[in-house]
Design an enzyme around this catalytic site. Structure first.
Site, PDB file in Angstrom:
ATOM      1  N   VAL A   1       0.843  -1.214   0.000  1.00  0.00           N
ATOM      2  CA  VAL A   1       0.000   0.000   0.000  1.00  0.00           C
ATOM      3  C   VAL A   1       0.870   1.252   0.000  1.00  0.00           C
ATOM      4  O   VAL A   1       0.604   2.198  -0.749  1.00  0.00           O
ATOM      5  CB  VAL A   1      -0.967  -0.012   1.207  1.00  0.00           C
ATOM      6  CG1 VAL A   1      -1.698   1.320   1.315  1.00  0.00           C
ATOM      7  CG2 VAL A   1      -1.961  -1.162   1.084  1.00  0.00           C
TER       8      VAL A   1
ATOM      9  N   ARG B   1     -10.843   3.976  12.744  1.00  0.00           N
ATOM     10  CA  ARG B   1     -12.037   4.039  11.869  1.00  0.00           C
ATOM     11  C   ARG B   1     -13.348   4.197  12.651  1.00  0.00           C
ATOM     12  O   ARG B   1     -14.288   4.814  12.180  1.00  0.00           O
ATOM     13  CB  ARG B   1     -12.148   2.745  11.052  1.00  0.00           C
ATOM     14  CG  ARG B   1     -11.121   2.643   9.948  1.00  0.00           C
ATOM     15  CD  ARG B   1     -11.222   1.335   9.213  1.00  0.00           C
ATOM     16  NE  ARG B   1     -10.089   1.132   8.313  1.00  0.00           N
ATOM     17  CZ  ARG B   1      -9.692  -0.051   7.860  1.00  0.00           C
ATOM     18  NH1 ARG B   1     -10.343  -1.154   8.236  1.00  0.00           N
ATOM     19  NH2 ARG B   1      -8.651  -0.158   7.063  1.00  0.00           N
TER      20      ARG B   1
ATOM     21  N   CYS C   1     -10.615  -2.018   2.706  1.00  0.00           N
ATOM     22  CA  CYS C   1     -10.681  -2.070   1.237  1.00  0.00           C
ATOM     23  C   CYS C   1     -12.039  -2.572   0.738  1.00  0.00           C
ATOM     24  O   CYS C   1     -12.613  -2.017  -0.206  1.00  0.00           O
ATOM     25  CB  CYS C   1      -9.557  -2.937   0.688  1.00  0.00           C
ATOM     26  SG  CYS C   1      -9.241  -4.410   1.620  1.00  0.00           S
TER      27      CYS C   1
ATOM     28  N   GLN D   1     -12.146 -11.836  -2.004  1.00  0.00           N
ATOM     29  CA  GLN D   1     -11.031 -10.928  -1.766  1.00  0.00           C
ATOM     30  C   GLN D   1      -9.689 -11.531  -2.122  1.00  0.00           C
ATOM     31  O   GLN D   1      -9.376 -12.667  -1.764  1.00  0.00           O
ATOM     32  CB  GLN D   1     -11.064 -10.451  -0.304  1.00  0.00           C
ATOM     33  CG  GLN D   1     -12.320  -9.642   0.006  1.00  0.00           C
ATOM     34  CD  GLN D   1     -12.450  -9.187   1.436  1.00  0.00           C
ATOM     35  OE1 GLN D   1     -13.505  -9.289   2.049  1.00  0.00           O
ATOM     36  NE2 GLN D   1     -11.383  -8.639   2.009  1.00  0.00           N
TER      37      GLN D   1
ATOM     38  N   SER E   1      -3.618 -10.131  -1.972  1.00  0.00           N
ATOM     39  CA  SER E   1      -2.782  -8.951  -1.688  1.00  0.00           C
ATOM     40  C   SER E   1      -3.340  -8.163  -0.495  1.00  0.00           C
ATOM     41  O   SER E   1      -2.627  -7.366   0.112  1.00  0.00           O
ATOM     42  CB  SER E   1      -2.697  -8.037  -2.909  1.00  0.00           C
ATOM     43  OG  SER E   1      -3.993  -7.692  -3.359  1.00  0.00           O
ATOM     44  N   GLY E   2      -4.584  -8.415  -0.167  1.00  0.00           N
ATOM     45  CA  GLY E   2      -5.158  -7.790   1.036  1.00  0.00           C
ATOM     46  C   GLY E   2      -4.454  -8.254   2.296  1.00  0.00           C
ATOM     47  O   GLY E   2      -4.513  -7.576   3.324  1.00  0.00           O
TER      48      GLY E   2
ATOM     49  N   HIS F   1     -10.450  -7.028  -5.496  1.00  0.00           N
ATOM     50  CA  HIS F   1     -11.548  -7.602  -4.702  1.00  0.00           C
ATOM     51  C   HIS F   1     -12.839  -7.545  -5.512  1.00  0.00           C
ATOM     52  O   HIS F   1     -13.120  -6.549  -6.198  1.00  0.00           O
ATOM     53  CB  HIS F   1     -11.755  -6.801  -3.422  1.00  0.00           C
ATOM     54  CG  HIS F   1     -10.724  -7.016  -2.355  1.00  0.00           C
ATOM     55  ND1 HIS F   1      -9.703  -7.944  -2.440  1.00  0.00           N
ATOM     56  CD2 HIS F   1     -10.568  -6.391  -1.159  1.00  0.00           C
ATOM     57  CE1 HIS F   1      -8.969  -7.894  -1.335  1.00  0.00           C
ATOM     58  NE2 HIS F   1      -9.451  -6.953  -0.540  1.00  0.00           N
TER      59      HIS F   1
ATOM     60  N   ASN G   1      -7.948  -3.499  -4.876  1.00  0.00           N
ATOM     61  CA  ASN G   1      -7.982  -3.311  -3.418  1.00  0.00           C
ATOM     62  C   ASN G   1      -6.789  -2.528  -2.891  1.00  0.00           C
ATOM     63  O   ASN G   1      -6.837  -1.962  -1.797  1.00  0.00           O
ATOM     64  CB  ASN G   1      -8.058  -4.663  -2.699  1.00  0.00           C
ATOM     65  CG  ASN G   1      -6.945  -5.599  -3.099  1.00  0.00           C
ATOM     66  OD1 ASN G   1      -6.909  -6.067  -4.239  1.00  0.00           O
ATOM     67  ND2 ASN G   1      -6.030  -5.896  -2.201  1.00  0.00           N
TER      68      ASN G   1
HETATM   69  C1  2RA Z   1      -7.955  -8.006   3.537  1.00  0.00           C
HETATM   70  N1  2RA Z   1      -9.450  -6.128   3.946  1.00  0.00           N
HETATM   71  O1  2RA Z   1      -8.399  -8.033   2.389  1.00  0.00           O
HETATM   72  C2  2RA Z   1      -8.351  -6.893   4.501  1.00  0.00           C
HETATM   73  C3  2RA Z   1      -7.179  -6.031   4.855  1.00  0.00           C
HETATM   74  N2  2RA Z   1      -6.615  -5.383   3.723  1.00  0.00           N
HETATM   75  O2  2RA Z   1      -7.150  -8.848   3.980  1.00  0.00           O
END
Ligand code: 2RA
EC number: 1.2.1.11
Length: 340
Positions: free
Chosen positions: A14, A99, A130, A157, A160-161, A243, A316
């Site tokens: 990121v 948040r 994301c 998802q 890379s998250g 995602h 994402n």
């Molecule tokens: C994930 N939203 O996709 C979470 C953190 N980036 O793992």
């Protein structure tokens, strides 16, 4: 005249994207510094056609710096964000730490840009999760036209998250399936991710949902409208970046699919790709590197009175993190933070 900008976590996925997007969008930078943890000091990172040598975040003096984009995880953010904020530097934080803090704006500029005005309470602005960011971009224009009552979302998802280690795990595990003796056991994930899907992101909560699913609910309520009822199922899939989300929406009144499509076509940050033919829809591999939140498969849900289904895909690392953070900085500059 521009801003003095800090990117903290500059060697992560990121952080690197934050630098790329600041350069791509020609954010008005007078001076920029890339910060990283001790183990990454000296690592060179790109900022447009320039190369920056990362400096140690520990002991860094944020005094005189205008904006700090943080991509360093909640623990390090807890340590350094208050220091930066107290020094007068506005922190735009990608972690989940702030948040849900009522004194910290949670912002997606296409949805609630006015929320940045509240940054002065703690000198901190939070970036959403994301999977939340792309969904609220899609929901807001529809909510404005026909108030949303309930959302049911399933996410797909990418790895890379979870960071660079997860990308390596998917790659090596996939290769290992074809090369005897090179099998790779699950490490980042509890089960094999290659040729598999895992219905578990972040930790389990007492009610059986996961924290990732809780985040989508809590953040959507904070960003758009706390009256919206949301239920989410978040799934990890063997995709590197991008995602995807299957979103079912119930409105207070009927919204025709053609009108919904027209509304989405005109909405900020959205690209509609929606033809009822082979390939007439977006897939995650096509969204990589793009700024847009893509929408496809727009269709009525005739099982309920005022229902609609959509398919939503976005990068994402970009809209889901780095792009949104830079857009918050742009919004902050346009609305309230004078240059230089
Ligand atoms: C994930 N939203 O996709 C979470 C953190 N980036 O793992």
């Amino acid at each position: 005249m521009g801003y003095k900008v800090v990117v903290a976590g500059a060697t992560g996925n990121v952080g690197r994207e934050m630098l790329n997007i600041l350069a791509e969008r020609q954010f008005p930078v007078d001076e920029i510094v890339a910060l990283a943890s001790r183990r990454s000091i000296g690592t060179e990172v790109s900022f447009g056609d320039k190369t920056l040598k990362t400096k140690d975040i520990e002991g860094f003096d944020f005094t005189g710096w205008d904006i700090a984009l943080f991509a360093i995880g909640s623990d390090a953010t807890k340590q350094y964000a208050p220091i930066a904020a107290k020094s007068g530097c506005v922190v735009i934080d990608n972690s989940s730490l702030y948040r849900y803090d009522p004194d910290v704006p949670l912002v997606v500029p296409e949805v609630n840009p006015q929320a940045v005005d509240g940054y002065t309470k703690k000198n901190i602005i939070a970036n959403p999760n994301c999977s939340t960011a792309q969904m609220v971009v899609a929901l807001k224009p529809l909510h404005d036209r026909a108030k949303i009552k309930r959302v049911v979302v399933s996410t797909y998802q990418s790895v890379s998250g979870s960071g660079k280690e997860a990308i390596d795990e998917l790659w090596n595990q996939t290769k290992g399936m074809y090369v005897p003796g090179q099998e790779v056991a699950p490490k980042v994930y509890p089960k094999q991710i290659a040729f598999n899907v895992i219905p578990h992101i972040d930790v389990f909560l007492d009610d059986g949902s996961t924290k990732e699913e809780w985040k989508m609910v809590a953040e959507t309520k904070k960003i758009i409208d706390k009256s919206i009822k949301i239920t989410a199922t978040c799934v990890r899939v063997p995709v590197f970046v991008g995602h995807s989300e299957a979103i079912n929406i119930e409105f207070e009144e009927f919204l025709d699919e053609d009108e919904a499509r027209d509304i989405l076509r005109e909405a900020p940050g959205i690209m509609v790709i929606d033809k009822r033919e082979d390939g007439g829809y977006i897939t995650p591999i096509e969204c990589v590197g793009d700024y847009a939140t893509f929408i496809s498969r727009i269709r009525q849900d005739s099982t309920i009175e005022n229902g609609l289904n959509i398919w939503c895909v976005s990068d994402n690392l970009r809209k889901g993190a780095a792009l949104n953070a830079v857009q918050i900085a742009e919004t902050l500059g346009n609305r309230c933070l004078k240059k230089g």
